[in-house]
Design a protein around this motif. Structure first.
Motif, PDB file in Angstrom:
ATOM      1  N   GLN A 194      19.708  61.011 -22.771  1.00 28.62           N
ATOM      2  CA  GLN A 194      20.307  59.829 -22.328  1.00 28.62           C
ATOM      3  C   GLN A 194      21.515  60.226 -21.283  1.00 28.62           C
ATOM      4  N   GLU A 215      13.876  55.571 -17.844  1.00 29.94           N
ATOM      5  CA  GLU A 215      13.728  54.093 -18.202  1.00 29.94           C
ATOM      6  C   GLU A 215      15.373  53.706 -18.003  1.00 29.94           C
ATOM      7  N   GLY A 216      15.677  52.829 -17.007  1.00 29.11           N
ATOM      8  CA  GLY A 216      16.723  52.309 -16.664  1.00 29.11           C
ATOM      9  C   GLY A 216      17.230  52.559 -15.183  1.00 29.11           C
ATOM     10  N   ASP A 217      18.571  52.530 -15.019  1.00 24.69           N
ATOM     11  CA  ASP A 217      18.687  52.597 -13.452  1.00 24.69           C
ATOM     12  C   ASP A 217      19.094  54.153 -13.292  1.00 24.69           C
ATOM     13  N   TYR A 218      18.289  54.289 -11.999  1.00 27.70           N
ATOM     14  CA  TYR A 218      18.327  55.573 -11.479  1.00 27.70           C
ATOM     15  C   TYR A 218      19.782  56.111 -10.928  1.00 27.70           C
ATOM     16  N   ASN A 250      22.424  55.332 -12.096  1.00 29.88           N
ATOM     17  CA  ASN A 250      23.409  55.668 -13.144  1.00 29.88           C
ATOM     18  C   ASN A 250      23.175  57.068 -13.542  1.00 29.88           C
ATOM     19  N   GLU A 286      26.646  51.877 -18.887  1.00 26.56           N
ATOM     20  CA  GLU A 286      25.258  51.793 -18.518  1.00 26.56           C
ATOM     21  C   GLU A 286      24.470  53.053 -19.077  1.00 26.56           C
ATOM     22  N   THR A 346      20.902  55.163 -19.081  1.00 28.34           N
ATOM     23  CA  THR A 346      19.540  55.449 -18.848  1.00 28.34           C
ATOM     24  C   THR A 346      18.791  56.578 -19.667  1.00 28.34           C
TER      25      THR A 346
END
Length: 207
Positions: A101, A175-178, A180, A131, A133
């Protein structure tokens, strides 16, 4: 109209703000980073708040001060920036073939010139969030890890890698904001400030 200040010397955060067209200045905080939290998502928010408050106390007038901190965690263990090659190799060995993460804490202090209390002082608006990711890294052999370390890229990056650099070939999926992972969740920052009536893409103009 607000002046926008990035309370971080990170070249990656600077590049992301420039990429989307934000006009800002950099005042990097040199405040000692004392951690009182235990969970990664709380640690990054705490450190971001320290950076933002340090700079906010030094500037006058209407200003938006943005503090941020990013760290990598795997199985609950926090990975900061590697101290040396041995440290970098150990981190990359942990990450290869696994999921980890990336957390970025952001703290924004909006300093107003509107007087709101009996002491004729302005009240700051504070926005803080974290945030997360998820990142999956392909299995890597020792030779691949050593070759990446030899580029020198890992040494100023949490978790010993940069997704926007040469390590990109080792990323299986996210999975999520690049952004970030790069170090700055710009879309969430923009949205949260816009909800407060401030457009950072228009010189901090109030809506």
């Amino acid at each position: 109209m607000y002046k926008i200040i990035l309370a971080s010397g990170s070249p990656r955060r600077k590049e992301i703000l420039e990429q989307v067209g934000v006009k800002f200045t950099v005042l990097s905080s040199d405040k000692e980073e004392i951690i009182t939290k235990e969970k990664p998502e709380e640690i990054v928010k705490e450190l971001a708040c320290v950076k933002a408050r340090d700079i906010a106390d030094k500037v006058e007038g209407k200003a938006i001060i943005i503090g941020a901190d990013t760290m990598v965690a795997i199985d609950g263990q926090v990975l900061g920036k590697p101290k040396n090659e041995v440290d970098a190799r150990a981190m990359l060995q942990m990450l290869q073939g696994n999921r980890h993460q990336v957390y970025t804490g952001v703290s924004v202090i909006i300093k107003s010139d509107v007087k709101r209390d009996e002491f004729n002082a302005a009240e700051d608006i504070i926005i803080s969030f974290t945030e997360k990711t998820e990142v999956w890294v392909y299995p890597m052999k020792r030779k691949q890890i050593d070759k990446y370390i030899a580029t020198g890229e890992p040494f100023d990056k949490a978790g010993a890698y940069g997704i926007q650099g040469k390590f990109a070939v080792n990323i299986e999926k996210i999975e999520g904001d690049y952004y970030n992972i790069v170090g700055f969740p710009i879309a969430k920052l923009y949205t949260r400030l816009y909800e407060e009536g401030i457009d950072i893409l228009n010189n901090g103009e109030e809506q």
